[in-house]
Structures are given as C-alpha cells and as structure tokens.
Write a protein that holds these residues in place. Structure first.
Motif, mmCIF file in Angstrom:
data_model
loop_
_atom_site.group_PDB
_atom_site.id
_atom_site.type_symbol
_atom_site.label_atom_id
_atom_site.label_comp_id
_atom_site.label_asym_id
_atom_site.label_seq_id
_atom_site.Cartn_x
_atom_site.Cartn_y
_atom_site.Cartn_z
ATOM 1 N N ASN A 60 0.832 -1.210 0.000
ATOM 2 C CA ASN A 60 0.000 0.000 0.000
ATOM 3 C C ASN A 60 0.866 1.258 0.000
ATOM 4 O O ASN A 60 0.535 2.243 -0.678
ATOM 5 C CB ASN A 60 -0.950 -0.016 1.196
ATOM 6 C CG ASN A 60 -2.076 -1.004 1.008
ATOM 7 O OD1 ASN A 60 -2.479 -1.305 -0.103
ATOM 8 N ND2 ASN A 60 -2.580 -1.526 2.109
ATOM 9 N N LEU A 61 1.960 1.235 0.750
ATOM 10 C CA LEU A 61 2.867 2.388 0.747
ATOM 11 C C LEU A 61 3.493 2.581 -0.633
ATOM 12 O O LEU A 61 3.690 3.713 -1.081
ATOM 13 C CB LEU A 61 3.950 2.227 1.808
ATOM 14 C CG LEU A 61 3.493 2.385 3.254
ATOM 15 C CD1 LEU A 61 4.655 2.111 4.209
ATOM 16 C CD2 LEU A 61 2.911 3.761 3.510
ATOM 17 N N ALA A 62 3.807 1.494 -1.321
ATOM 18 C CA ALA A 62 4.348 1.594 -2.684
ATOM 19 C C ALA A 62 3.336 2.268 -3.602
ATOM 20 O O ALA A 62 3.710 3.104 -4.441
ATOM 21 C CB ALA A 62 4.719 0.210 -3.214
ATOM 22 N N ARG A 63 2.053 1.940 -3.442
ATOM 23 C CA ARG A 63 1.008 2.585 -4.259
ATOM 24 C C ARG A 63 0.932 4.078 -3.951
ATOM 25 O O ARG A 63 0.773 4.903 -4.858
ATOM 26 C CB ARG A 63 -0.342 1.929 -4.016
ATOM 27 C CG ARG A 63 -0.525 0.631 -4.736
ATOM 28 C CD ARG A 63 -1.973 0.120 -4.622
ATOM 29 N NE ARG A 63 -1.984 -1.311 -4.749
ATOM 30 C CZ ARG A 63 -1.852 -2.190 -3.755
ATOM 31 N NH1 ARG A 63 -1.755 -1.790 -2.518
ATOM 32 N NH2 ARG A 63 -1.858 -3.483 -3.992
ATOM 33 N N VAL A 64 1.034 4.429 -2.676
ATOM 34 C CA VAL A 64 0.993 5.842 -2.278
ATOM 35 C C VAL A 64 2.169 6.592 -2.910
ATOM 36 O O VAL A 64 1.994 7.669 -3.487
ATOM 37 C CB VAL A 64 1.020 5.980 -0.732
ATOM 38 C CG1 VAL A 64 1.296 7.407 -0.304
ATOM 39 C CG2 VAL A 64 -0.287 5.477 -0.133
ATOM 40 N N VAL A 65 3.359 6.037 -2.807
ATOM 41 C CA VAL A 65 4.539 6.675 -3.385
ATOM 42 C C VAL A 65 4.379 6.805 -4.893
ATOM 43 O O VAL A 65 4.674 7.850 -5.477
ATOM 44 C CB VAL A 65 5.824 5.899 -3.021
ATOM 45 C CG1 VAL A 65 7.026 6.428 -3.795
ATOM 46 C CG2 VAL A 65 6.082 5.975 -1.524
ATOM 47 N N SER A 66 3.874 5.775 -5.539
ATOM 48 C CA SER A 66 3.670 5.804 -6.986
ATOM 49 C C SER A 66 2.699 6.916 -7.378
ATOM 50 O O SER A 66 2.960 7.679 -8.320
ATOM 51 C CB SER A 66 3.139 4.446 -7.454
ATOM 52 O OG SER A 66 2.803 4.493 -8.816
ATOM 53 N N MET A 67 1.590 7.025 -6.668
ATOM 54 C CA MET A 67 0.602 8.068 -6.978
ATOM 55 C C MET A 67 1.198 9.459 -6.799
ATOM 56 O O MET A 67 0.980 10.358 -7.618
ATOM 57 C CB MET A 67 -0.645 7.903 -6.112
ATOM 58 C CG MET A 67 -1.499 6.713 -6.489
ATOM 59 S SD MET A 67 -3.073 6.589 -5.598
ATOM 60 C CE MET A 67 -2.591 6.743 -3.903
ATOM 61 N N LYS A 68 1.979 9.644 -5.730
ATOM 62 C CA LYS A 68 2.583 10.955 -5.494
ATOM 63 C C LYS A 68 3.622 11.289 -6.565
ATOM 64 O O LYS A 68 3.713 12.438 -7.013
ATOM 65 C CB LYS A 68 3.196 11.007 -4.096
ATOM 66 C CG LYS A 68 2.140 11.050 -3.000
ATOM 67 C CD LYS A 68 2.762 11.110 -1.617
ATOM 68 C CE LYS A 68 1.694 11.175 -0.531
ATOM 69 N NZ LYS A 68 2.304 11.278 0.816
ATOM 70 N N LEU A 69 4.396 10.308 -6.995
ATOM 71 C CA LEU A 69 5.371 10.545 -8.063
ATOM 72 C C LEU A 69 4.683 10.869 -9.378
ATOM 73 O O LEU A 69 5.127 11.746 -10.126
ATOM 74 C CB LEU A 69 6.287 9.336 -8.227
ATOM 75 C CG LEU A 69 7.362 9.183 -7.167
ATOM 76 C CD1 LEU A 69 8.073 7.831 -7.325
ATOM 77 C CD2 LEU A 69 8.360 10.315 -7.232
ATOM 78 N N ARG A 70 3.604 10.162 -9.677
ATOM 79 C CA ARG A 70 2.863 10.456 -10.913
ATOM 80 C C ARG A 70 2.275 11.865 -10.884
ATOM 81 O O ARG A 70 2.305 12.585 -11.892
ATOM 82 C CB ARG A 70 1.771 9.425 -11.143
ATOM 83 C CG ARG A 70 2.311 8.068 -11.549
ATOM 84 C CD ARG A 70 1.173 7.062 -11.757
ATOM 85 N NE ARG A 70 1.681 5.747 -12.007
ATOM 86 C CZ ARG A 70 2.104 5.313 -13.194
ATOM 87 N NH1 ARG A 70 2.083 6.117 -14.228
ATOM 88 N NH2 ARG A 70 2.553 4.080 -13.329
ATOM 89 N N ARG A 71 1.745 12.271 -9.703
ATOM 90 C CA ARG A 71 1.201 13.622 -9.582
ATOM 91 C C ARG A 71 2.306 14.655 -9.778
ATOM 92 O O ARG A 71 2.133 15.635 -10.514
ATOM 93 C CB ARG A 71 0.531 13.809 -8.223
ATOM 94 C CG ARG A 71 -0.142 15.176 -8.086
ATOM 95 C CD ARG A 71 -0.762 15.406 -6.726
ATOM 96 N NE ARG A 71 0.310 15.627 -5.762
ATOM 97 C CZ ARG A 71 0.424 15.017 -4.591
ATOM 98 N NH1 ARG A 71 -0.475 14.143 -4.209
ATOM 99 N NH2 ARG A 71 1.427 15.277 -3.789
ATOM 100 N N ALA A 72 3.458 14.429 -9.162
ATOM 101 C CA ALA A 72 4.575 15.364 -9.306
ATOM 102 C C ALA A 72 5.043 15.431 -10.756
ATOM 103 O O ALA A 72 5.328 16.522 -11.272
ATOM 104 C CB ALA A 72 5.722 14.953 -8.385
ATOM 105 N N SER A 73 5.098 14.296 -11.429
ATOM 106 C CA SER A 73 5.502 14.277 -12.838
ATOM 107 C C SER A 73 4.530 15.065 -13.698
ATOM 108 O O SER A 73 4.939 15.822 -14.588
ATOM 109 C CB SER A 73 5.594 12.835 -13.349
ATOM 110 O OG SER A 73 6.641 12.158 -12.716
ATOM 111 N N SER A 74 3.245 14.898 -13.435
ATOM 112 C CA SER A 74 2.228 15.644 -14.192
ATOM 113 C C SER A 74 2.358 17.142 -13.955
ATOM 114 O O SER A 74 2.238 17.941 -14.887
ATOM 115 C CB SER A 74 0.822 15.183 -13.790
ATOM 116 O OG SER A 74 0.605 13.869 -14.189
ATOM 117 N N GLU A 75 2.598 17.523 -12.697
ATOM 118 C CA GLU A 75 2.744 18.941 -12.379
ATOM 119 C C GLU A 75 3.987 19.528 -13.052
ATOM 120 O O GLU A 75 3.948 20.645 -13.563
ATOM 121 C CB GLU A 75 2.795 19.141 -10.873
ATOM 122 C CG GLU A 75 1.457 18.874 -10.193
ATOM 123 C CD GLU A 75 1.525 18.907 -8.678
ATOM 124 O OE1 GLU A 75 2.606 19.223 -8.114
ATOM 125 O OE2 GLU A 75 0.497 18.604 -8.043
#
Length: 82
Positions: A60-75
């Motif tokens: 679950n923590l890996a999913r959280v990190v992945s989502m945050k990285l994807r959001r940062a990449s999009s930004e």
C-alpha cells in the motif's frame, strides 16, 4: 508555503519510514486530526511478528509513493508546457 492539502485517510511521511532518511517536508493540521504513526523500528517488529501484514502495508505504501510521483511528474510536465 503550502504545497498540497491532504484529506482524511491520507498517508504522509512514508519516504522517511521506507528509507530511514530525514523527512523531506513538514505537515501542519488546519483542524483536529487523529494520527497513527509507525516508526522504522516498529515496522521492523511488524515484519518479524506479522510478515503478511507487513507485506500488505508495504504494498500500500508503494502505491501511495507511486501516486505521489505520478502527480509530481504531471505537475512538472504542466510547468514545462506553460
């Protein structure tokens, strides 16, 4: 400076838990919160005592990190195109 606002059920501080390095940001609450914390040492105990639970938590923590990285990449991509 406020960078992001989290809501109920959010996870913060996961990088420091996973890599045992100093946290990369601070957090403040705008209202009363219920906070559950887990130290790296407690995570190690969980791995030894309840490995199946530790695997679920880490996935679950890996999913959280992945989502945050994807959001940062999009930004970042949006900044490049503005």
């Amino acid at each position: 400076k406020r960078i992001f606002t989290y809501g109920p059920g959010s996870v913060i501080g996961e990088l420091a838990l996973l890599d045992r390095l100093q946290r990369s940001a601070s957090a403040w609450a705008d209202s009363d919160v219920v906070l559950l914390s887990l130290s790296p040492g407690e995570l190690e105990k969980l791995k030894a005592q309840r490995p199946e639970l530790a695997v679920t938590l880490l996935a679950n923590l890996a999913r959280v990190v992945s989502m945050k990285l994807r959001r940062a990449s999009s930004e970042l991509a949006a900044l490049e195109h503005s």
